[in-house]
Design an enzyme around this catalytic site. Structure first.
Site, PDB file in Angstrom:
ATOM      1  N   ASP A 201      62.923  45.196  83.940  1.00 11.04           N
ATOM      2  CA  ASP A 201      63.021  44.976  85.387  1.00 11.04           C
ATOM      3  C   ASP A 201      61.899  44.024  85.785  1.00 11.04           C
ATOM      4  O   ASP A 201      60.748  44.434  85.954  1.00 11.04           O
ATOM      5  CB  ASP A 201      62.910  46.283  86.162  1.00 11.04           C
ATOM      6  CG  ASP A 201      63.341  46.143  87.611  1.00 11.04           C
ATOM      7  OD1 ASP A 201      63.044  45.080  88.213  1.00 11.04           O
ATOM      8  OD2 ASP A 201      63.979  47.070  88.154  1.00 11.04           O
ATOM      9  N   ARG A 262      78.009  46.240  88.659  1.00 11.41           N
ATOM     10  CA  ARG A 262      79.034  45.440  89.313  1.00 11.41           C
ATOM     11  C   ARG A 262      79.763  44.610  88.262  1.00 11.41           C
ATOM     12  O   ARG A 262      79.181  44.183  87.264  1.00 11.41           O
ATOM     13  CB  ARG A 262      78.423  44.473  90.346  1.00 11.41           C
ATOM     14  CG  ARG A 262      78.030  45.088  91.669  1.00 11.41           C
ATOM     15  CD  ARG A 262      79.253  45.489  92.507  1.00 11.41           C
ATOM     16  NE  ARG A 262      78.878  45.918  93.841  1.00 11.41           N
ATOM     17  CZ  ARG A 262      78.462  47.144  94.164  1.00 11.41           C
ATOM     18  NH1 ARG A 262      78.340  48.059  93.209  1.00 11.41           N
ATOM     19  NH2 ARG A 262      78.180  47.454  95.417  1.00 11.41           N
ATOM     20  N   GLU A 291      89.337  44.887  90.350  1.00 10.88           N
ATOM     21  CA  GLU A 291      89.433  46.348  90.417  1.00 10.88           C
ATOM     22  C   GLU A 291      90.648  46.786  91.233  1.00 10.88           C
ATOM     23  O   GLU A 291      90.787  46.379  92.384  1.00 10.88           O
ATOM     24  CB  GLU A 291      88.146  46.914  91.020  1.00 10.88           C
ATOM     25  CG  GLU A 291      86.946  46.662  90.124  1.00 10.88           C
ATOM     26  CD  GLU A 291      85.629  47.133  90.694  1.00 10.88           C
ATOM     27  OE1 GLU A 291      84.653  47.213  89.931  1.00 10.88           O
ATOM     28  OE2 GLU A 291      85.571  47.410  91.908  1.00 10.88           O
ATOM     29  N   HIS A 310      85.516  52.309  89.224  1.00 10.33           N
ATOM     30  CA  HIS A 310      84.439  52.168  90.214  1.00 10.33           C
ATOM     31  C   HIS A 310      84.271  53.467  91.016  1.00 10.33           C
ATOM     32  O   HIS A 310      84.144  53.454  92.239  1.00 10.33           O
ATOM     33  CB  HIS A 310      84.725  51.004  91.146  1.00 10.33           C
ATOM     34  CG  HIS A 310      83.474  50.389  91.720  1.00 10.33           C
ATOM     35  ND1 HIS A 310      83.387  49.062  92.076  1.00 10.33           N
ATOM     36  CD2 HIS A 310      82.260  50.925  92.016  1.00 10.33           C
ATOM     37  CE1 HIS A 310      82.188  48.795  92.574  1.00 10.33           C
ATOM     38  NE2 HIS A 310      81.481  49.923  92.532  1.00 10.33           N
ATOM     39  N   ALA A 312      81.858  55.850  90.097  1.00  8.47           N
ATOM     40  CA  ALA A 312      80.556  56.465  89.833  1.00  8.47           C
ATOM     41  C   ALA A 312      79.924  57.007  91.103  1.00  8.47           C
ATOM     42  O   ALA A 312      79.310  58.072  91.101  1.00  8.47           O
ATOM     43  CB  ALA A 312      79.619  55.459  89.161  1.00  8.47           C
TER      44      ALA A 312
END
Length: 367
Positions: A201, A262, A291, A310, A312
């Site tokens: 990160d 994404r 999607e 999608h 989650a």
């Protein structure tokens, strides 16, 4: 509820009055009822729900009156004519803020909003726990081959249990690409399973990453050492196609790829090749280029791929958080305060001037 105020009714209200109704529009996609309840409890606000296929007159009237626009973050569930872009903004002269339903804002042109003096808000963190749990679930499903076992047991006989032998995640290395709201929760859960956690990160220093239960490493080190690579970074110019053929080839042989971030951050074609070659052992995928993905998407035909749509962050708890946080943030913002999850602070000067022109008072300045 679909309420449009007539011009005559609107003329009865003073723009300097605290009871001047502030109009919030949203499309009739599913929202937790707490959003409607929150606005109903605030008489200065009207929540106007517009049909996705509303006629031109209804659409124009709603946009002309709107001070806030609550929009879904799901790009394939929102018709393009409802995207928060320059075309829509030109039809909404009183619009002060656009509120995305998730941490992402794929349906919002942030640059166009900034240019127009429109604030962009998100609900970053509202579904973090749900997505983190889903990530661990995908890892376990891929490693223990749960979906394969389920399919075989429903359709086949004569196979041995050893044909479905899986692996423990305990003692393995998890590499997190991004360790923000979601990544840090994944790290905490992974630690409870006895995993070693490393993270890439670039926005965080070593100490911060360590506080979040991980060791900061380079992307190259993460790909080389991780038994599981899990994406938790935003989709932007820097991360598009981050996981391409070169990146998948750099992953440890026999590793697994997990993403709840994404679509577009990873190359579906490159992932397919990495799995077909046997370089990767499996994948857990919640996000897609389109999607839902086409039924003939080759990833859906692979036994070692666990695929979800999608979902989650689609839990009762997360959806309630999103609806509540979004409504409260819009009210907080239009009441003259700085929103806590502001995406484009550079829009503030122009926004403040527009706010004052509409309501006769300046909002509180960003410190």
């Amino acid at each position: 509820m679909n309420i449009i105020i007539s011009n005559e009714e609107r003329a009865l209200f003073s723009k300097n009055s605290a009871v001047y109704p502030k109009s919030v529009i949203r499309l009739n996609v599913w929202y937790h009822p707490v959003m409607q309840e929150t606005f109903d409890a605030n008489p200065d606000y009207i929540l106007n729900t517009i049909d996705l296929d509303a006629d031109e007159q209804t659409t124009s009237e709603a946009l002309e009156q709107a001070h806030a626009y609550q929009i879904s973050s799901a790009k394939d569930e929102t018709p393009e004519r409802w995207y928060a872009n320059a075309n829509l903004l030109a039809r909404a002269p009183n619009l002060l803020c656009v509120s995305a339903s998730g941490s992402g804002y794929d349906t919002v042109d942030v640059e166009a909003c900034t240019e127009a003096g429109v604030l962009v808000l998100c609900q970053s963190g509202a579904n973090a726990q749900s997505v983190a749990e889903h990530t661990i679930g995908l890892m376990i499903s891929v490693s223990k081959r749960l979906c394969e076992a389920d399919r075989y047991l429903r359709c086949e006989r004569g196979f041995s249990r050893e044909e479905l032998m899986g692996r423990e995640i305990s003692g393995k290395t998890l590499g997190l690409v991004g360790i923000g709201h979601i990544g840090r929760r994944v790290a905490a859960l992974a630690k409870a399973f006895g995993m070693r956690v490393i993270a890439y990160d670039p926005a965080l220093d070593d100490a911060t990453v360590a506080e979040r239960n991980a060791k900061k490493v380079t992307m190259e080190t993460l790909l080389a050492e991780a038994d599981y690579v899990s994406l938790h970074c935003p989709r932007n110019d820097e991360t598009l196609n981050l996981m391409d053929a070169v990146a998948f080839q750099a992953m440890k042989p026999g590793a697994a790829f997990i993403t709840t971030a994404r679509g577009g951050i990873h190359s579906e074609h490159a992932l397919t090749e990495a799995l077909q070659s046997g370089h990767l052992a499996g994948a857990g995928i919640d996000v897609w280029d389109v999607e839902p993905p086409a039924l003939d998407n080759p990833l859906l035909a692979m036994q070692n791929v666990v695929a979800t749509y999608h979902t989650a962050g689609v839990t009762h708890e997360a959806r309630r958080n999103i609806a509540c946080w979004a409504a409260e943030q819009i009210i907080h913002t239009l009441d003259g305060h700085v929103p806590p999850r502001l995406v484009n602070p550079q829009a503030w000067p122009k926004y403040a001037a527009r706010y004052e022109a509409l309501f006769g008072m300046r909002p509180k300045a960003i410190q």
